[in-house]
Scaffold this active site. Structure first.
Site, short mmCIF file in Angstrom:
data_model
loop_
_atom_site.label_atom_id
_atom_site.label_comp_id
_atom_site.label_asym_id
_atom_site.label_seq_id
_atom_site.Cartn_x
_atom_site.Cartn_y
_atom_site.Cartn_z
N HIS A 1 -12.59 60.12 18.89
CA HIS A 1 -12.23 60.22 17.48
C HIS A 1 -12.61 61.60 16.96
O HIS A 1 -13.23 62.40 17.66
CB HIS A 1 -12.88 59.11 16.64
CG HIS A 1 -14.37 59.21 16.48
ND1 HIS A 1 -15.03 58.64 15.43
CD2 HIS A 1 -15.32 59.82 17.22
CE1 HIS A 1 -16.33 58.89 15.54
NE2 HIS A 1 -16.52 59.58 16.62
N CYS B 1 -19.04 66.55 14.55
CA CYS B 1 -18.13 65.42 14.71
C CYS B 1 -16.76 65.65 14.07
O CYS B 1 -15.89 64.78 14.15
CB CYS B 1 -18.75 64.13 14.18
SG CYS B 1 -20.16 63.60 15.18
N HIS C 1 -14.06 64.13 19.96
CA HIS C 1 -15.10 63.78 20.92
C HIS C 1 -15.04 62.28 21.15
O HIS C 1 -14.26 61.58 20.51
CB HIS C 1 -16.49 64.20 20.40
CG HIS C 1 -16.90 63.48 19.16
ND1 HIS C 1 -16.32 63.72 17.92
CD2 HIS C 1 -17.79 62.48 18.98
CE1 HIS C 1 -16.87 62.93 17.03
NE2 HIS C 1 -17.76 62.16 17.63
N HIS D 1 -17.14 58.39 22.50
CA HIS D 1 -18.36 57.61 22.63
C HIS D 1 -18.13 56.45 23.60
O HIS D 1 -17.02 55.94 23.72
CB HIS D 1 -18.77 57.01 21.29
CG HIS D 1 -19.10 58.03 20.25
ND1 HIS D 1 -20.26 58.77 20.26
CD2 HIS D 1 -18.40 58.45 19.17
CE1 HIS D 1 -20.27 59.59 19.23
NE2 HIS D 1 -19.15 59.41 18.55
N HIS E 1 -10.23 53.69 25.62
CA HIS E 1 -9.57 54.92 26.08
C HIS E 1 -8.45 55.37 25.13
O HIS E 1 -7.44 55.92 25.56
CB HIS E 1 -9.08 54.77 27.52
CG HIS E 1 -10.21 54.87 28.49
ND1 HIS E 1 -11.03 53.79 28.77
CD2 HIS E 1 -10.70 55.90 29.20
CE1 HIS E 1 -11.95 54.17 29.63
NE2 HIS E 1 -11.79 55.45 29.91
N GLU F 1 -22.91 53.39 18.87
CA GLU F 1 -22.13 54.59 19.17
C GLU F 1 -22.83 55.44 20.24
O GLU F 1 -22.19 56.04 21.10
CB GLU F 1 -21.98 55.39 17.87
CG GLU F 1 -21.13 56.61 17.96
CD GLU F 1 -20.94 57.26 16.60
OE1 GLU F 1 -20.09 56.78 15.83
OE2 GLU F 1 -21.65 58.23 16.31
#
Length: 149
Positions: A16, A25, A29, A31, A75, A136
């Site tokens: 995201h 952020c 990137h 998680h 994914h 996260e």
């Protein structure tokens, strides 16, 4: 009979970016999310029911969460559709990437609200969503509790 809470845990990988954010952020990137889903209800007391003694079959809960959350978000890259990230999303989709456009900033806090709404719609009437925990990172997570909402 007593109300009992049961919890099933799930994991999925999602990318995201936070449009307009003032830190790292803002960049795309990902998680390794861990989602804990806790429901509450009374164990089935009908001895002739094949699910006697269960609040809900863990397999039935797994089916709901996999279909509505894990299989959708795993994914994938999530962007707020109301930002210029929509252009990046289109480019990625044109290149065969799985992109999800949502109408919220894709933070853990907003994602967990979305997940709660989706799961509540699928649960049988006698089972209530009690809480969700969306982790996260190893040290950062958001929680949703029905009692707060």
């Amino acid at each position: 009979m007593a109300n009992i809470r049961i919890t099933k845990q799930f994991s999925f990988e999602t990318g995201h970016a936070l449009y307009g954010y003032d830190g790292k952020c803002k960049n795309v990137h990902g998680h390794s999310y861990k989602l804990s889903v806790t429901v509450i209800g009374e164990p089935i007391s009908d001895t002739s029911n094949v699910k006697y003694g269960m609040v809900i079959d863990f397999g039935d809960l797994k089916k709901i969460v996999k279909e509505d959350i894990v299989d959708v978000f795993d994914h994938a890259t999530v962007f707020n559709k109301n930002t210029p990230h929509v252009e990046l999303a289109k480019e990625l989709q044109d290149r065969g990437h799985h992109v999800i456009l949502v109408d919220y900033q894709p933070t853990s806090e907003m994602m967990i609200i979305d997940f709660a709404s989706k799961i509540k719609k699928r649960l049988p009437g006698n089972i209530k969503l009690h809480s969700l925990k969306l982790q996260e990172t190893d040290t950062s997570f958001a929680e949703w509790h029905a009692s707060d909402n």
